[in-house]
Scaffold this active site. Structure first.
Site, PDB file in Angstrom:
ATOM      1  N   HIS A 166       0.823  -1.214   0.000  1.00 37.42           N
ATOM      2  CA  HIS A 166       0.000   0.000   0.000  1.00 37.42           C
ATOM      3  C   HIS A 166       0.857   1.265   0.000  1.00 37.42           C
ATOM      4  O   HIS A 166       0.346   2.349  -0.225  1.00 37.42           O
ATOM      5  CB  HIS A 166      -0.904  -0.015   1.233  1.00 37.42           C
TER       6      HIS A 166
ATOM      7  N   ASN B 167      -7.080   6.018   3.853  1.00 37.60           N
ATOM      8  CA  ASN B 167      -8.507   6.265   3.627  1.00 37.60           C
ATOM      9  C   ASN B 167      -8.912   7.726   3.749  1.00 37.60           C
ATOM     10  O   ASN B 167     -10.016   8.093   3.358  1.00 37.60           O
ATOM     11  CB  ASN B 167      -9.349   5.420   4.585  1.00 37.60           C
TER      12      ASN B 167
ATOM     13  N   ASP C 217      -0.770   2.638  -5.340  1.00 34.93           N
ATOM     14  CA  ASP C 217      -0.774   1.211  -5.638  1.00 34.93           C
ATOM     15  C   ASP C 217      -2.051   0.815  -6.370  1.00 34.93           C
ATOM     16  O   ASP C 217      -3.109   1.389  -6.144  1.00 34.93           O
ATOM     17  CB  ASP C 217      -0.662   0.409  -4.340  1.00 34.93           C
TER      18      ASP C 217
ATOM     19  N   ASN D  98      -9.434   3.193  -1.672  1.00 35.32           N
ATOM     20  CA  ASN D  98      -9.987   4.151  -0.702  1.00 35.32           C
ATOM     21  C   ASN D  98      -9.257   5.487  -0.658  1.00 35.32           C
ATOM     22  O   ASN D  98      -9.868   6.514  -0.388  1.00 35.32           O
ATOM     23  CB  ASN D  98     -10.046   3.524   0.691  1.00 35.32           C
TER      24      ASN D  98
END
Length: 186
Positions: free
Chosen positions: A19, A66, A91, A112
């Site tokens: 991530h 997020n 990513d 997100n």
């Protein structure tokens, strides 16, 4: 001035995870051009400097993935920068490890961080460099997968992908994003 936002999660625990390839790419770009990403501003770590003749801001949101849009919006509002000068690096599960895909608009595709940026900017139209992390095998949960490190076998592909990402960003500073997509999406 171009502002380049790399997405990731803050903290040592997340440093080498899938991530965080957006952070990895910005760190490499900063290293190559002598930019220090250490100023704490707008819920992010920011580094300003030059890549060639172009002034850039390298931005790593510290909001966790997020909520990345909060940092992007804060930077936009404070510095009065325009979305046409933004590049987001992140990513992508739908691109295989080692490959990059550039786009200038589109949905969040389940990401997100991008969903948050779209919500906070009110548009899906901004330049993006999507870095491949592939999909998990063997029914592994996506959340566990994106928060896991790359395997030893993937390391050379990761390094090559980070270099390709840096090359694409550098190229985009002297060319249109359409020209950059034509060159790096092939």
């Amino acid at each position: 001035m171009k502002w380049i936002v790399g997405l990731g999660n803050p903290g040592k625990n997340y440093e080498k995870t899938r991530h965080n390839v957006g952070f990895m790419a910005l760190d490499r770009l900063a290293q190559k051009h002598g930019i220090s990403i250490t100023q704490s501003k707008c819920k992010a770590l920011v580094g300003e400097g030059f890549i060639g003749r172009e002034k850039v801001a390298l931005i790593k949101p510290m909001t966790f993935m997020n909520l990345s849009g909060e940092s992007v919006r804060a930077y936009m509002d404070y510095y009065k920068v325009e979305l046409k000068d933004l590049i987001v690096v992140y990513d992508d599960l739908d691109t295989e490890v080692g490959r990059i895909r550039l786009r200038y608009q589109g949905s969040a595709g389940g990401h997100n961080g991008i969903k948050s940026i779209i919500a906070h900017t009110g548009t899906q139209t901004f330049d993006r460099v999507r870095m491949g992390i592939s999909r998990p095998q063997n029914g592994m949960a996506v959340v566990d997968y994106v928060l896991a490190p790359f395997t030893k076998a993937e390391q050379p592909l990761l390094d090559e992908m980070i270099e390709k990402t840096c090359d694409s960003i550098e190229y985009s500073l002297d060319h249109t994003f359409e020209q950059t997509m034509a060159r790096f999406n092939g």
